[in-house]
Write an enzyme that holds these catalytic residues in place. Structure first.
Site, PDB file in Angstrom:
ATOM      1  N   HIS A 190      -8.403  -4.746  -0.702  1.00 18.30           N
ATOM      2  CA  HIS A 190      -7.055  -4.252  -0.435  1.00 18.30           C
ATOM      3  C   HIS A 190      -6.507  -4.804   0.879  1.00 18.30           C
ATOM      4  O   HIS A 190      -5.314  -5.076   0.993  1.00 18.30           O
ATOM      5  CB  HIS A 190      -7.095  -2.721  -0.402  1.00 18.30           C
ATOM      6  CG  HIS A 190      -5.765  -2.078  -0.217  1.00 18.30           C
ATOM      7  ND1 HIS A 190      -4.760  -2.148  -1.156  1.00 18.30           N
ATOM      8  CD2 HIS A 190      -5.260  -1.339   0.820  1.00 18.30           C
ATOM      9  CE1 HIS A 190      -3.701  -1.482  -0.726  1.00 18.30           C
ATOM     10  NE2 HIS A 190      -3.974  -0.999   0.468  1.00 18.30           N
ATOM     11  N   ASP A 191      -7.372  -4.980   1.867  1.00 16.23           N
ATOM     12  CA  ASP A 191      -6.937  -5.512   3.160  1.00 16.23           C
ATOM     13  C   ASP A 191      -6.529  -6.973   3.099  1.00 16.23           C
ATOM     14  O   ASP A 191      -6.082  -7.530   4.100  1.00 16.23           O
ATOM     15  CB  ASP A 191      -8.046  -5.342   4.204  1.00 16.23           C
ATOM     16  CG  ASP A 191      -8.049  -3.962   4.836  1.00 16.23           C
ATOM     17  OD1 ASP A 191      -7.157  -3.154   4.513  1.00 16.23           O
ATOM     18  OD2 ASP A 191      -8.948  -3.685   5.656  1.00 16.23           O
ATOM     19  N   ASP A 234      -8.963  -6.236  -4.982  1.00 13.64           N
ATOM     20  CA  ASP A 234      -8.488  -4.902  -4.583  1.00 13.64           C
ATOM     21  C   ASP A 234      -9.058  -3.852  -5.539  1.00 13.64           C
ATOM     22  O   ASP A 234      -8.812  -3.896  -6.741  1.00 13.64           O
ATOM     23  CB  ASP A 234      -6.961  -4.875  -4.614  1.00 13.64           C
ATOM     24  CG  ASP A 234      -6.366  -3.640  -3.953  1.00 13.64           C
ATOM     25  OD1 ASP A 234      -7.100  -2.651  -3.750  1.00 13.64           O
ATOM     26  OD2 ASP A 234      -5.164  -3.670  -3.648  1.00 13.64           O
ATOM     27  N   SER A 267       0.844  -1.194   0.000  1.00 16.38           N
ATOM     28  CA  SER A 267       0.000   0.000   0.000  1.00 16.38           C
ATOM     29  C   SER A 267       0.882   1.248   0.000  1.00 16.38           C
ATOM     30  O   SER A 267       1.771   1.382  -0.840  1.00 16.38           O
ATOM     31  CB  SER A 267      -0.950  -0.042   1.203  1.00 16.38           C
ATOM     32  OG  SER A 267      -1.940   0.944   1.108  1.00 16.38           O
ATOM     33  N   ARG A 316     -12.357   7.536   8.245  1.00 17.90           N
ATOM     34  CA  ARG A 316     -11.968   6.132   8.341  1.00 17.90           C
ATOM     35  C   ARG A 316     -13.058   5.226   7.777  1.00 17.90           C
ATOM     36  O   ARG A 316     -12.765   4.248   7.072  1.00 17.90           O
ATOM     37  CB  ARG A 316     -11.696   5.763   9.802  1.00 17.90           C
ATOM     38  CG  ARG A 316     -11.207   4.341  10.014  1.00 17.90           C
ATOM     39  CD  ARG A 316      -9.882   4.112   9.313  1.00 17.90           C
ATOM     40  NE  ARG A 316      -9.223   2.920   9.796  1.00 17.90           N
ATOM     41  CZ  ARG A 316      -8.027   2.525   9.381  1.00 17.90           C
ATOM     42  NH1 ARG A 316      -7.377   3.224   8.484  1.00 17.90           N
ATOM     43  NH2 ARG A 316      -7.478   1.435   9.870  1.00 17.90           N
TER      44      ARG A 316
END
Length: 343
Positions: free
Chosen positions: A316-317, A287, A134, A200
């Site tokens: 993405h995580d 992702d 990332s 967030r």
């Protein structure tokens, strides 16, 4: 083990500002061998800290790709962060008060300049493997372009050579959420917290994507008082507010958007052609921030590189979750063994 490096020398910033001194928090694992050729440097992502074992589960362990019995592993907290490196909540020596919103703007290249300063202070020359995922990948690719002779192997996970309009738009949406909090800008450690929570929650949508949410946040009853996905968003926003601050988050988002390895180097292709490291890139099937197609395109720009892909519903995580798949890909590469390229 956590350490702190202090430099009393002024630290110039790419955008023209300067920090009067620099503090860098960093962790090390394992021991530097006599040949000094077992260094693995990990560059961390947006809100992580320098304790890789804390935020990247089941990686800093014997038999894993970050094996402290084999490697001397270093991770430095990035410039502007909340976790010990010089940032907005630390005191500006010129005023005797925290920087807050007056912290000078910085770039990914400034983060890498701080890493290079620390490496020199630690007596580290050649880096056996540089790993970045990332925003950490932004730092890693920048470092490999800036000092190609220093990096033997390079691992880039779910990242890019340049911040795209899509990623900048994601960041701007989060900044808008922080700016909408009327307390942001006030000289307080807890300023902008409601905005930070909202930012967030926005970010998480892009980190996980539809597949991840639909898999994990289904309601358990037909008409709940609160939807599970709603309480998850609230919880994750509050969780970040308990450990981070809006000024650091905002500043690092700004730094994210400066990323462009081709700036001042004749463009992205010319810059990436400078990479001399044996390079492995890892994409994630779902992702939506750095898509597999974009990762494959990046692989084609880096000479002699290879591409692998993690199959994960967690977007993405996935690089934080799919540690078994990641270990199967990275461990042989870092140990110098042949790998099966699934390009």
């Amino acid at each position: 083990m956590q350490h702190v490096f202090l430099s009393d020398e002024p630290f110039p910033l790419e955008l023209g500002g300067e920090l009067p001194a620099l503090r860098i928090a960093y962790h090390t694992y394992g021991e530097l061998n006599a040949a000094r050729d077992n260094v693995v440097w990990v560059c961390h992502a947006l809100t992580a800290n320098s304790d890789v074992a804390d935020w990247w589960p089941h990686t800093v362990e014997p038999g894993r790709f970050l094996d402290p019995s084999r490697h001397f592993i270093v991770c430095a907290n990035i410039l502007g962060s909340h976790y010990g490196t010089t940032g907005p909540l630390q005191v500006n020596p010129a005023t005797g008060s925290p920087w807050y919103g007056s912290f000078p703007p910085f770039t990914i290249r400034d983060m890498v300049a701080a890493h290079r300063l620390l490496a020199r202070a630690l007596g580290i020359g050649r880096i056996a493997t540089l790993v970045g995922s990332s925003v950490g990948g932004f730092q890693a690719v920048e470092w490999a372009v800036e000092e190609p002779e220093r990096i033997a192997r390079l691992v880039l996970i779910a990242t890019a050579a340049k911040a795209s309009p899509w990623t900048i738009a994601i960041d701007e949406t989060q900044r808008m959420a922080i700016e909408a909090d009327a307390t942001f800008g006030q000289p307080r450690n807890d300023a902008g917290m409601k905005g930070l929570a909202a930012a967030r929650a926005i970010g998480l949508l892009t980190y996980r994507g539809a597949a991840g949410y639909n898999l994990t946040q289904q309601d358990r009853e037909e008409l709940p008082a609160a939807h599970r996905a709603s309480t998850y968003q609230q919880y994750q926003g509050e969780k970040l507010c308990r450990r981070y601050n809006a000024y650091s988050y905002y500043a690092i988002l700004n730094a994210f958007d400066t990323h462009d390895v081709g700036r001042g180097r004749g463009g992205t292709d010319a810059a990436l052609a400078r990479i001399a490291a044996r390079t492995l890139l890892v994409g994630i099937t779902t992702d939506m921030i750095f898509t597999p197609a974009e990762m494959r395109a990046l692989q084609r720009q880096i000479p002699g590189s290879e591409y692998h892909e993690i199959d994960s519903p967690f977007g993405h995580d996935g690089f934080l979750v799919e540690h078994e798949q990641l270990n199967d890909i990275l461990r042989p590469f870092m140990e110098g063994q042949p790998t099966e390229n699934n390009n």
